[in-house]
Enzyme design. Structure first.
Site, PDB file in Angstrom:
ATOM      1  N   HIS A  38      74.711  46.406  61.435  1.00  0.00           N
ATOM      2  CA  HIS A  38      73.641  45.595  60.838  1.00  0.00           C
ATOM      3  C   HIS A  38      74.077  44.766  59.638  1.00  0.00           C
ATOM      4  O   HIS A  38      73.224  44.166  58.982  1.00  0.00           O
ATOM      5  CB  HIS A  38      72.474  46.482  60.394  1.00  0.00           C
ATOM      6  CG  HIS A  38      71.740  47.121  61.518  1.00  0.00           C
ATOM      7  ND1 HIS A  38      70.663  46.538  62.141  1.00  0.00           N
ATOM      8  CD2 HIS A  38      71.951  48.286  62.161  1.00  0.00           C
ATOM      9  CE1 HIS A  38      70.226  47.333  63.097  1.00  0.00           C
ATOM     10  NE2 HIS A  38      70.990  48.400  63.142  1.00  0.00           N
ATOM     11  N   LYS A  57      61.060  40.058  50.717  1.00  0.00           N
ATOM     12  CA  LYS A  57      62.140  40.840  51.330  1.00  0.00           C
ATOM     13  C   LYS A  57      62.810  41.592  50.192  1.00  0.00           C
ATOM     14  O   LYS A  57      62.473  41.374  49.025  1.00  0.00           O
ATOM     15  CB  LYS A  57      63.142  39.943  52.054  1.00  0.00           C
ATOM     16  CG  LYS A  57      63.626  38.739  51.222  1.00  0.00           C
ATOM     17  CD  LYS A  57      64.558  37.839  52.022  1.00  0.00           C
ATOM     18  CE  LYS A  57      63.862  36.773  52.851  1.00  0.00           C
ATOM     19  NZ  LYS A  57      64.191  36.803  54.275  1.00  0.00           N
ATOM     20  N   ARG A  58      63.756  42.498  50.504  1.00  0.00           N
ATOM     21  CA  ARG A  58      64.466  43.165  49.422  1.00  0.00           C
ATOM     22  C   ARG A  58      65.127  42.126  48.509  1.00  0.00           C
ATOM     23  O   ARG A  58      65.540  41.058  48.954  1.00  0.00           O
ATOM     24  CB  ARG A  58      65.522  44.115  49.999  1.00  0.00           C
ATOM     25  CG  ARG A  58      64.927  45.382  50.575  1.00  0.00           C
ATOM     26  CD  ARG A  58      64.177  46.193  49.521  1.00  0.00           C
ATOM     27  NE  ARG A  58      65.085  46.840  48.625  1.00  0.00           N
ATOM     28  CZ  ARG A  58      65.364  48.151  48.633  1.00  0.00           C
ATOM     29  NH1 ARG A  58      64.762  48.952  49.505  1.00  0.00           N
ATOM     30  NH2 ARG A  58      66.200  48.669  47.778  1.00  0.00           N
ATOM     31  N   LYS A  66      70.516  37.278  49.417  1.00  0.00           N
ATOM     32  CA  LYS A  66      69.285  36.695  49.961  1.00  0.00           C
ATOM     33  C   LYS A  66      68.800  35.526  49.098  1.00  0.00           C
ATOM     34  O   LYS A  66      67.917  34.777  49.481  1.00  0.00           O
ATOM     35  CB  LYS A  66      68.198  37.757  50.081  1.00  0.00           C
ATOM     36  CG  LYS A  66      68.528  38.863  51.105  1.00  0.00           C
ATOM     37  CD  LYS A  66      67.428  39.904  51.170  1.00  0.00           C
ATOM     38  CE  LYS A  66      67.782  41.116  52.015  1.00  0.00           C
ATOM     39  NZ  LYS A  66      67.640  40.872  53.471  1.00  0.00           N
ATOM     40  N   THR A  80      64.435  39.566  60.254  1.00  0.00           N
ATOM     41  CA  THR A  80      63.383  39.750  61.249  1.00  0.00           C
ATOM     42  C   THR A  80      62.056  39.202  60.712  1.00  0.00           C
ATOM     43  O   THR A  80      61.181  38.839  61.494  1.00  0.00           O
ATOM     44  CB  THR A  80      63.201  41.235  61.616  1.00  0.00           C
ATOM     45  OG1 THR A  80      63.247  42.019  60.426  1.00  0.00           O
ATOM     46  CG2 THR A  80      64.307  41.696  62.551  1.00  0.00           C
ATOM     47  N   LYS A  87      58.574  37.002  62.186  1.00  0.00           N
ATOM     48  CA  LYS A  87      57.162  37.341  61.949  1.00  0.00           C
ATOM     49  C   LYS A  87      56.401  36.139  61.400  1.00  0.00           C
ATOM     50  O   LYS A  87      55.275  35.860  61.807  1.00  0.00           O
ATOM     51  CB  LYS A  87      57.063  38.520  60.962  1.00  0.00           C
ATOM     52  CG  LYS A  87      57.654  39.808  61.524  1.00  0.00           C
ATOM     53  CD  LYS A  87      57.876  40.896  60.458  1.00  0.00           C
ATOM     54  CE  LYS A  87      58.802  41.966  61.025  1.00  0.00           C
ATOM     55  NZ  LYS A  87      59.344  42.886  59.995  1.00  0.00           N
TER      56      LYS A  87
END
Ligand code: 7GP
Length: 829
Positions: free
Chosen positions: A371, A564-565, A570, A675, A679
């Site tokens: 992952h 998100k985290r 990110k 992911t 969504k």
């Protein structure tokens, strides 16, 4: 089991489960009055939630029993999904919808004096995970059950899930999340226990045939107790199982000698030490910290699960070589890799199989999903720790490595480099066991989670293994999400509108049916309703923001969301620098000019790992920017900056449907898939993103005219990083203005953010924020312009949703089933 003549009585009284409003109400009242020992005089929303859940749980468990019975009789292959994280969220709403009785429950609960929405809100999220990897596991369980695959999840029953985040004075504060107070969704199985051994030593002996046998002896024993959660499929009676292990002192462990000698304290301490194993989820996302307790958790869970799986197999009385025909085990990242070693140990040491025969069984059984390529997330364990905790396992790892390296040497004679590079043991100080390498060697298939990611693992971190095993062993399965939770449950009005245009709810079982929506795109009434639903979802979020943060936002603004985290890769820092840039630009405008600007709300949410200092600085900066911008009278509605506290699955269900634009802006090559991008698009939001992870495949599916892509490509990242370090690295003027504003104290104490600025400006800018800043700003300008044309915007949203069929986790699970597990669905008759 019960003898034939007595079975009649059982059959006569078999629990049927309610099917209508009356039956439902009866069950609720019974649970309130007996299970909860309350009455109509003291039944509050909490009790009504519990009783409703228990009524549904009873239904699920009857279907669960039938499903398990059917699977046992059919004696078919089962899948076991081993994951240290299952980020399930709430269960009640999901159960009601999957069973198809939400309307029945709504009516019944109403007659009993409550509102179903309030009841749903009572539930505490089951938050046994950090982020993407854990939520993916939960979506997979939903798809496995919905597609009738015989499958079990295995995990740990943490007493404390991911911490609750509070924002105090702009800083993240962590509060423990004790979620088990009363959990109606689990079944304790006090009769299903496994004793797990740690430490001790290995003794060798000879058997009658002169063969050496290893005995792992001594050490300490901790008992694993099973807790089961039923997993209902959508529109099918199939109900699968999620088995979570809880640790407790083994009855042998509780030291009665000490107890009798009055040393009560220390015997209780032993007990607590045992319970510590399943006490807490490690709160790191994409980071490996190498703590001893974590390794204990891993072995505890893996050993209990394998014991269970082997016990089930042995009941079938089949020969060992048939094990892989009955059992497929998927390793969710490397956390369960010790399962490879444990199964080899069971087969060789306990069942007496020859090494090679055992190893064939092992490698045919396991599949491994990677992952992440981030080096700080790749698990390694010190050899010394492994030796101490699991002495026999370390020997087996050495043997696995020896045989593996011998085979490599045969294939590549005289190539010392490849031997050192692929060895499961890293010859460092201290020596380390490389878990990903062990997982590759111990599995028959290795997959990444999006095309780019699967390419990257094959050309970078695992490239030598591709040379050794061939390309066939490596494959891609692009992630997916369950449309049940992420559309039907989170966005009921949109789900109904889609149903009305695609011919019913079929799309929830076959998401490709969404493509029928394109036929209605020129229907103005349809587009109007579509836009109204989005607006209503934004209004709901607006009210939540008002209630929790006391900030008024205009629901007509563009809602720009990044949840998100929090992680440097990110790039929430890129987003907030962009927000500051927008703020400075607005401040510099004349009032007339400002009137022409498009109002925007920048919404952030997400947790930082408690030990991740830089991520916490990012949270702090976002909150400080909000504190200044939100009360600046020059700005008004034109810009609001919101930090939503304690982002979790149930909040995502409210936030995702309310977004116009969401941000998926990782440095190219770092986000394996993502992911939430799926969504957001599925809920009629557009995305701004980099060419990374699944963004690339989303673009291919929905068309590049429906997505805002920007930034460096992954193939250019290395060169840019090199240039930053060894060439001259300059930061453009716009970004420098942002830094100047931060450093002149516009957003609070400048020193607080010195390191964040320096990381970009002075320390090599590893995440390429400066390289991508200008194209990010330009792309955001395009977003503003396109949003002004609402009609065209809505068309883009509809077209995107229509083309999202590929990203269902059902498609994804079918690919695993066919390409990796070789299992077939088994429907209940
Ligand atoms: C995540 C990846 O970061 C994300 O891109 C992906 O969508 C998700 O897995 C599901 O595949 N990885 C983790 O959550 C993680 O902690 C390290 O990986 C083991």
């Amino acid at each position: 089991s019960i003898p034939e003549p007595q079975r009649e009585a059982w059959k006569k009284h078999q629990v049927q489960g309610f099917t209508d409003k009356d039956g439902f109400e009866k069950e609720v009242v019974r649970h309130v009055e007996t299970t909860l020992a309350r009455s109509l005089f003291n039944c509050d929303e909490g009790a009504a939630y519990s009783a409703t859940s228990l009524a549904f749980r009873d239904r699920l468990i009857t279907e669960w029993n039938r499903t398990q019975q059917r699977q046992t009789t059919a004696d078919t292959k089962r899948v076991y999904y081993l994951s240290l994280e299952f980020l399930m969220g709430r269960a009640l709403d999901n159960a009601m919808l999957n069973v198809g009785l939400k309307d029945v429950a709504r009516g019944g609960i109403d007659e009993l004096g409550f509102r179903i929405e309030d009841i749903i809100e009572q539930e505490h999220d089951a938050a046994l995970g950090n982020g993407g990897l854990g939520r993916l596991a939960a979506c997979f369980l939903d798809s496995l059950a919905s597609l009738n695959y015989p499958a079990w999840g295995y995990g740990l029953r943490y007493r404390y899930g991911i911490f609750k985040q509070e924002i105090i004075n702009g800083y993240q504060v962590e509060v423990p999340d004790y979620w088990l107070d009363f959990n109606p969704w689990e079944f304790p199985r006090h009769d299903v226990t496994v004793d797990i051994q740690f430490y001790g030593n290995v003794r060798k002996s000879q058997d009658d045939n002169g063969k050496t046998v290893c005995h792992w002896e001594g050490g300490e024993i901790v008992t694993a107790v099973a807790y089961d959660m039923p997993i209902p499929g959508y529109a099918t009676p199939s109900t699968n199982n999620l088995r979570l292990w809880s640790s407790k002192a083994s009855s042998g462990e509780f030291d009665f000698q000490k107890f009798n000698n009055g040393d009560y304290e220390s015997s209780v301490a032993d007990q607590q030490r045992a319970e510590t194993i399943s006490a807490v989820l490690y709160p790191n996302d994409n980071l490996d910290r190498g703590k001893e307790l974590r390794l204990k958790q891993q072995y505890f869970w893996v050993a209990a699960s394998l014991y269970d799986i082997v016990r089930r197999f042995k009941k079938s009385k089949r020969a060992w070589r048939e094990f892989p025909d009955q059992v497929a085990i998927q390793l969710n990242d490397t956390h369960p890799t010790l399962a490879v070693v444990e199964l080899q140990r069971i087969l060789v040491d306990i069942e007496g199989l020859e090494w090679d025969e055992a190893w064939n069984i092992v490698t045919s059984t396991f599949g491994y999903t990677n992952h992440t390529v981030l080096p700080e997330a790749l698990e390694k364990w010190p050899v010394g720790l492994m030796q101490h905790l699991l002495p026999r396992h370390l020997q087996i790892i050495y043997d696995i490595n020896l045989f593996f390296l011998q085979s490599v040497e045969k294939k590549f004679p005289n190539d010392r480099d490849i031997l050192t590079s692929v060895s499961i043991i890293e010859e460092s100080q201290p020596k380390m066991v490389r878990m990903a390498y062990l997982a590759i060697v111990g599995s028959h298939k290795v997959n990444g989670v999006a095309e780019l990611h699967s390419d990257l693992i094959q050309t970078t971190i695992f490239k030598d293994f591709v040379k050794i095993f061939g390309a066939d062993k490596f494959t891609n399965v692009t992630n997916g999400i369950t449309p049940r939770r992420w559309l039907h449950q989170a966005n009921p009005r949109l789900s109904e509108l889609i149903a009305s245009k695609t011919g019913g709810h079929e799309f929830l079982k076959d998401l490709t049916q969404l493509n029928k929506l394109e036929l209605s795109i020129d229907d103005a009434a349809f587009r109007k309703e579509w836009a109204e639903i989005k607006y209503a979802n934004k209004v709901r979020l607006t009210k939540y923001i008002k209630k929790t943060l006391d900030v008024t936002v205009n629901p007509a603004s563009l809602f720009d969301v990044q949840v998100k985290r929090i992680h440097e890769y990110k790039r929430q820092q890129l987003n907030i620098f962009g927000v500051i840039h927008r703020y400075l630009a607005l401040k510099a405008m004349s009032p007339e000019e400002r009137k022409k600007q498009l109002p925007r709300v920048s919404i952030f949410g997400g947790k930082a790992a408690p030990g991740y200092w830089m991520a916490k600085q990012i949270i702090h900066l976002i909150n400080n920017v909000g504190a200044v911008v939100n009360k600046d009278p020059d700005i008004g509605d034109l810009l609001k900056v919101i930090y939503l506290e304690d982002y979790n699955v149930s909040k995502a269900e409210m936030i995702v449907p309310a977004s116009d634009l969401s941000e998926h802006i990782s440095t190219a090559g770092t986000e394996a898939s993502g992911t939430s991008n799926m969504k957001f698009v599925l809920n009629g939001g557009l995305i701004i993103g980099t060419c990374d992870g699944a963004n690339i495949e989303i673009t291919r599916e929905i068309g590049q005219e429906n997505i805002f892509l920007f930034g460096t490509l992954s193939e250019d990242v290395e060169d840019l990083r090199h240039a930053h370090t060894y060439g001259s690295h300059t930061v453009d003027a716009d970004l420098n203005k942002v830094f100047d504003a931060i450093q002149s104290g516009t957003f609070g104490e400048p020193n607080d953010f010195g390191a964040m600025v320096a990381a970009v400006r002075d320390h090599g800018d590893y995440y390429l924020v400066s390289d991508d800043f200008q194209s990010y700003i330009d792309t955001q300008k395009m977003v503003d312009n396109e949003y002004r044309n609402q009609d065209e915007w809505v068309r883009k949203c509809i077209r995107s949703v229509a083309r999202m069929g590929f990203f269902s986790s059902d498609r994804c699970i079918n690919e695993y089933a066919e390409g990796i597990w070789n299992v077939e669905p088994l429907a209940l008759k």
